[in-house]
Write a protein that holds these residues in place. Structure first.
Motif, PDB file in Angstrom:
ATOM      1  N   ARG A  62       0.823  -1.219   0.000  1.00 22.34           N
ATOM      2  CA  ARG A  62       0.000   0.000   0.000  1.00 22.34           C
ATOM      3  C   ARG A  62       0.850   1.260   0.000  1.00 22.34           C
ATOM      4  NH1 ARG A  62      -5.432  -0.698   1.249  1.00 22.34           N
ATOM      5  NH2 ARG A  62      -5.556   1.435   2.021  1.00 22.34           N
ATOM      6  N   THR A  63       1.908   1.284   0.815  1.00 20.10           N
ATOM      7  CA  THR A  63       2.666   2.517   0.986  1.00 20.10           C
ATOM      8  C   THR A  63       3.728   2.712  -0.091  1.00 20.10           C
ATOM      9  OG1 THR A  63       4.162   1.399   2.542  1.00 20.10           O
ATOM     10  CG2 THR A  63       2.262   2.546   3.468  1.00 20.10           C
ATOM     11  N   VAL A  64       4.420   1.631  -0.487  1.00 21.01           N
ATOM     12  CA  VAL A  64       5.521   1.760  -1.447  1.00 21.01           C
ATOM     13  C   VAL A  64       5.004   1.721  -2.882  1.00 21.01           C
ATOM     14  CG1 VAL A  64       7.663   0.741  -2.277  1.00 21.01           C
ATOM     15  CG2 VAL A  64       7.168   0.774   0.179  1.00 21.01           C
ATOM     16  N   PHE A  65       4.129   0.742  -3.167  1.00 23.95           N
ATOM     17  CA  PHE A  65       3.675   0.550  -4.540  1.00 23.95           C
ATOM     18  C   PHE A  65       2.302   1.152  -4.826  1.00 23.95           C
ATOM     19  CE2 PHE A  65       6.792  -2.843  -4.005  1.00 23.95           C
ATOM     20  CZ  PHE A  65       7.540  -2.696  -5.159  1.00 23.95           C
ATOM     21  N   ARG A  66       1.632   1.663  -3.787  1.00 25.28           N
ATOM     22  CA  ARG A  66       0.312   2.279  -3.959  1.00 25.28           C
ATOM     23  C   ARG A  66      -0.697   1.301  -4.553  1.00 25.28           C
ATOM     24  NH1 ARG A  66      -0.002   7.849  -4.314  1.00 25.28           N
ATOM     25  NH2 ARG A  66      -1.375   7.680  -6.132  1.00 25.28           N
ATOM     26  N   LEU A  67      -0.580   0.023  -4.189  1.00 21.57           N
ATOM     27  CA  LEU A  67      -1.496  -1.008  -4.654  1.00 21.57           C
ATOM     28  C   LEU A  67      -2.579  -1.249  -3.602  1.00 21.57           C
ATOM     29  CD1 LEU A  67       1.115  -3.496  -6.146  1.00 21.57           C
ATOM     30  CD2 LEU A  67      -0.642  -2.262  -7.436  1.00 21.57           C
ATOM     31  N   PRO A  68      -3.776  -1.666  -4.038  1.00 20.29           N
ATOM     32  CA  PRO A  68      -4.911  -1.795  -3.108  1.00 20.29           C
ATOM     33  C   PRO A  68      -4.869  -3.094  -2.295  1.00 20.29           C
ATOM     34  CG  PRO A  68      -5.621  -2.348  -5.319  1.00 20.29           C
ATOM     35  CD  PRO A  68      -4.186  -1.889  -5.440  1.00 20.29           C
ATOM     36  N   PHE A 106      -6.667 -14.213 -23.675  1.00 24.14           N
ATOM     37  CA  PHE A 106      -6.949 -12.813 -23.342  1.00 24.14           C
ATOM     38  C   PHE A 106      -7.004 -12.615 -21.825  1.00 24.14           C
ATOM     39  CE2 PHE A 106     -10.000  -9.477 -22.277  1.00 24.14           C
ATOM     40  CZ  PHE A 106      -9.582  -8.410 -23.068  1.00 24.14           C
ATOM     41  N   LEU A 107      -7.604 -13.550 -21.104  1.00 25.56           N
ATOM     42  CA  LEU A 107      -7.810 -13.413 -19.664  1.00 25.56           C
ATOM     43  C   LEU A 107      -6.574 -13.741 -18.837  1.00 25.56           C
ATOM     44  CD1 LEU A 107     -11.350 -15.052 -19.396  1.00 25.56           C
ATOM     45  CD2 LEU A 107     -10.805 -12.605 -19.401  1.00 25.56           C
ATOM     46  N   THR A 108      -5.654 -14.512 -19.381  1.00 25.28           N
ATOM     47  CA  THR A 108      -4.525 -14.973 -18.575  1.00 25.28           C
ATOM     48  C   THR A 108      -3.169 -14.475 -19.049  1.00 25.28           C
ATOM     49  OG1 THR A 108      -4.360 -17.040 -19.847  1.00 25.28           O
ATOM     50  CG2 THR A 108      -5.758 -17.064 -17.885  1.00 25.28           C
ATOM     51  N   ALA A 109      -3.010 -14.229 -20.334  1.00 21.43           N
ATOM     52  CA  ALA A 109      -1.702 -13.821 -20.872  1.00 21.43           C
ATOM     53  C   ALA A 109      -1.571 -12.306 -20.770  1.00 21.43           C
ATOM     54  CB  ALA A 109      -1.546 -14.290 -22.315  1.00 21.43           C
ATOM     55  N   ARG A 110      -1.292 -11.848 -19.561  1.00 29.04           N
ATOM     56  CA  ARG A 110      -1.216 -10.425 -19.253  1.00 29.04           C
ATOM     57  C   ARG A 110       0.194 -10.117 -18.792  1.00 29.04           C
ATOM     58  NH1 ARG A 110      -5.326  -7.016 -20.872  1.00 29.04           N
ATOM     59  NH2 ARG A 110      -6.403  -8.591 -22.090  1.00 29.04           N
ATOM     60  N   TRP A 111       0.866  -9.239 -19.512  1.00 30.40           N
ATOM     61  CA  TRP A 111       2.297  -9.056 -19.305  1.00 30.40           C
ATOM     62  C   TRP A 111       2.637  -7.735 -18.632  1.00 30.40           C
ATOM     63  CZ3 TRP A 111       3.728 -13.686 -19.436  1.00 30.40           C
ATOM     64  CH2 TRP A 111       3.192 -14.578 -20.357  1.00 30.40           C
ATOM     65  N   GLY A 112       1.702  -7.216 -17.837  1.00 28.38           N
ATOM     66  CA  GLY A 112       1.994  -6.007 -17.072  1.00 28.38           C
ATOM     67  C   GLY A 112       0.767  -5.511 -16.346  1.00 28.38           C
ATOM     68  N   MET A 113       0.983  -4.560 -15.439  1.00 24.81           N
ATOM     69  CA  MET A 113      -0.120  -3.918 -14.723  1.00 24.81           C
ATOM     70  C   MET A 113      -0.018  -2.411 -14.895  1.00 24.81           C
ATOM     71  SD  MET A 113       0.769  -3.741 -10.645  1.00 24.81           S
ATOM     72  CE  MET A 113       1.520  -5.349 -10.429  1.00 24.81           C
ATOM     73  N   HIS A 114      -1.179  -1.765 -14.869  1.00 22.48           N
ATOM     74  CA  HIS A 114      -1.244  -0.305 -14.864  1.00 22.48           C
ATOM     75  C   HIS A 114      -1.555   0.167 -13.446  1.00 22.48           C
ATOM     76  CE1 HIS A 114      -2.189  -0.867 -19.287  1.00 22.48           C
ATOM     77  NE2 HIS A 114      -1.216   0.027 -19.311  1.00 22.48           N
ATOM     78  N   ASN A 115      -0.748   1.143 -12.983  1.00 24.03           N
ATOM     79  CA  ASN A 115      -0.946   1.670 -11.637  1.00 24.03           C
ATOM     80  C   ASN A 115      -0.139   2.961 -11.519  1.00 24.03           C
ATOM     81  OD1 ASN A 115      -2.118   1.208  -8.963  1.00 24.03           O
ATOM     82  ND2 ASN A 115      -0.002   1.108  -8.257  1.00 24.03           N
ATOM     83  N   ALA A 116      -0.439   3.739 -10.490  1.00 28.56           N
ATOM     84  CA  ALA A 116       0.371   4.910 -10.160  1.00 28.56           C
ATOM     85  C   ALA A 116       1.325   4.495  -9.043  1.00 28.56           C
ATOM     86  CB  ALA A 116      -0.513   6.072  -9.719  1.00 28.56           C
ATOM     87  N   PHE A 117       2.613   4.505  -9.305  1.00 27.49           N
ATOM     88  CA  PHE A 117       3.600   4.006  -8.359  1.00 27.49           C
ATOM     89  C   PHE A 117       4.403   5.142  -7.734  1.00 27.49           C
ATOM     90  CE2 PHE A 117       3.019   0.631 -11.500  1.00 27.49           C
ATOM     91  CZ  PHE A 117       2.821  -0.472 -10.699  1.00 27.49           C
ATOM     92  N   PHE A 118       4.829   4.921  -6.483  1.00 30.06           N
ATOM     93  CA  PHE A 118       5.906   5.689  -5.863  1.00 30.06           C
ATOM     94  C   PHE A 118       5.614   7.188  -5.724  1.00 30.06           C
ATOM     95  CE2 PHE A 118       8.161   2.262  -8.290  1.00 30.06           C
ATOM     96  CZ  PHE A 118       8.392   1.456  -7.187  1.00 30.06           C
ATOM     97  N   PRO A 149       2.091   9.862 -11.750  1.00 29.07           N
ATOM     98  CA  PRO A 149       1.381   9.578 -13.002  1.00 29.07           C
ATOM     99  C   PRO A 149       1.309   8.084 -13.254  1.00 29.07           C
ATOM    100  CG  PRO A 149       3.594  10.367 -13.453  1.00 29.07           C
ATOM    101  CD  PRO A 149       3.382  10.521 -11.970  1.00 29.07           C
ATOM    102  N   LEU A 150       0.421   7.716 -14.138  1.00 27.11           N
ATOM    103  CA  LEU A 150       0.234   6.315 -14.472  1.00 27.11           C
ATOM    104  C   LEU A 150       1.533   5.705 -14.985  1.00 27.11           C
ATOM    105  CD1 LEU A 150      -2.030   4.104 -14.865  1.00 27.11           C
ATOM    106  CD2 LEU A 150      -1.983   4.787 -17.265  1.00 27.11           C
ATOM    107  N   ALA A 151       1.800   4.479 -14.566  1.00 29.26           N
ATOM    108  CA  ALA A 151       2.970   3.747 -15.034  1.00 29.26           C
ATOM    109  C   ALA A 151       2.560   2.323 -15.370  1.00 29.26           C
ATOM    110  CB  ALA A 151       4.076   3.762 -13.980  1.00 29.26           C
ATOM    111  N   TYR A 152       3.458   1.635 -16.055  1.00 26.90           N
ATOM    112  CA  TYR A 152       3.223   0.265 -16.489  1.00 26.90           C
ATOM    113  C   TYR A 152       4.348  -0.595 -15.941  1.00 26.90           C
ATOM    114  CZ  TYR A 152       2.445  -3.648 -19.744  1.00 26.90           C
ATOM    115  OH  TYR A 152       2.201  -4.886 -20.304  1.00 26.90           O
ATOM    116  N   LEU A 153       4.004  -1.616 -15.151  1.00 25.99           N
ATOM    117  CA  LEU A 153       4.993  -2.501 -14.568  1.00 25.99           C
ATOM    118  C   LEU A 153       4.913  -3.845 -15.274  1.00 25.99           C
ATOM    119  CD1 LEU A 153       5.891  -2.857 -10.838  1.00 25.99           C
ATOM    120  CD2 LEU A 153       5.564  -4.907 -12.208  1.00 25.99           C
ATOM    121  N   PRO A 154       5.959  -4.210 -16.035  1.00 25.81           N
ATOM    122  CA  PRO A 154       5.907  -5.443 -16.816  1.00 25.81           C
ATOM    123  C   PRO A 154       6.209  -6.669 -15.964  1.00 25.81           C
ATOM    124  CG  PRO A 154       7.998  -4.359 -17.167  1.00 25.81           C
ATOM    125  CD  PRO A 154       7.198  -3.456 -16.268  1.00 25.81           C
ATOM    126  N   ASN A 155       5.735  -7.821 -16.424  1.00 28.88           N
ATOM    127  CA  ASN A 155       6.093  -9.084 -15.783  1.00 28.88           C
ATOM    128  C   ASN A 155       6.491 -10.095 -16.862  1.00 28.88           C
ATOM    129  OD1 ASN A 155       3.809 -11.091 -16.397  1.00 28.88           O
ATOM    130  ND2 ASN A 155       2.658  -9.337 -15.603  1.00 28.88           N
TER     131      ASN A 155
END
Length: 253
Positions: free
Chosen positions: A117-123, A173-185, A190-196
């Protein structure tokens, strides 16, 4: 805005210097179809709903997080291993990058929840959780503790079936997801994209034996009023997460 990149079952690029390493194990994917206009307001500015045949989807994904590690350090055995259940939506940004947006991330370890929550601003939300396997049955339980709504709960039991030789276009489509959209740090963020990056999913058919949950509604989405359109199981994959890339957003007036 660029056209969305093709859906590919294999990750588009490797991650040489990961920010995080982890394993996602014993996953169950439960999905309901949603009208894009219904979920658009819940996505971060700079993204729009990703669609397949005119529909987007809300996913309830339950699994075990295993041995989260920073950079190239060994994974942490206790604090880095815990059950997790996510409510997620599907997004695309101005560069055409497809991703997920997490509406809630229930997890069983308080310290990772606070850091997320605090570092990555994830819910992230702290919940009492368990994953139990008995033969071909897998049961996931969660009950939310903090910050709320307290008591939001989920109980899912699936019966795993045969391995899928060639997943359908929707299943990719539902499982092959290679990143997330979120506002980090930090602020402003601003919006960023974190790849996996991870190997291709080993996917299995699954029957939804029981599904009692209110996490989807607690995440601000309409409570599912129809049966799930897709139920899948995977024993899991090792995962590498890259560093957030900016900018990711679609300009807004």
């Amino acid at each position: 805005m660029q056209q969305p990149t093709p859906v590919t079952p294999d990750a588009p690029a490797g991650i040489r210097l990961p920010l995080l390493t982890q394993e996602w194990l014993d996953l169950t994917f439960v999905h309901w179809a949603m009208e894009p206009d219904t979920v658009a307001r819940l996505l971060p500015p700079g993204t729009v709903p990703d669609v397949h045949d005119g529909m987007t989807y809300a996913g309830l994904v339950a699994f075990r997080m295993h041995r989260v590690g920073w950079l190239r350090l060994p994974g942490v055995p206790y604090l880095g291993s815990f059950p997790e259940t996510n409510v997620r939506l599907y997004s695309v940004d101005a560069h055409g990058r497809r991703g997920v947006v997490f509406r809630s991330m229930d997890a069983a370890r308080l310290i990772p929840v606070v850091m997320g929550r605090t570092v990555f601003r994830l819910p992230y939300l702290w919940s009492r959780m368990s994953v139990r396997t008995a033969g071909d049955l897998v049961t996931y339980r969660s009950s939310r503790r903090w910050p709320g709504p307290r008591g939001a709960a989920c109980r899912i039991t699936v019966r795993t079936g045969a391995r899928i030789g060639e997943p359908t276009a929707l299943e990719h489509f539902l499982t092959a997801r290679w990143g997330m959209h979120n506002a980090f740090f930090g602020e402003p963020a601003p919006l960023a994209y974190l790849p996996n990056h991870h190997p291709r999913w080993p996917l299995y058919r699954a029957e939804l034996v029981e599904c009692r949950e209110d996490l989807v509604a607690a995440a601000g989405l309409p409570a599912p009023g129809a049966p799930a359109v897709s139920v899948l199981y995977s024993p899991g994959v090792p995962v590498r997460l890259g560093r957030p890339a900016r900018p990711a957003g679609i300009p807004t007036p």
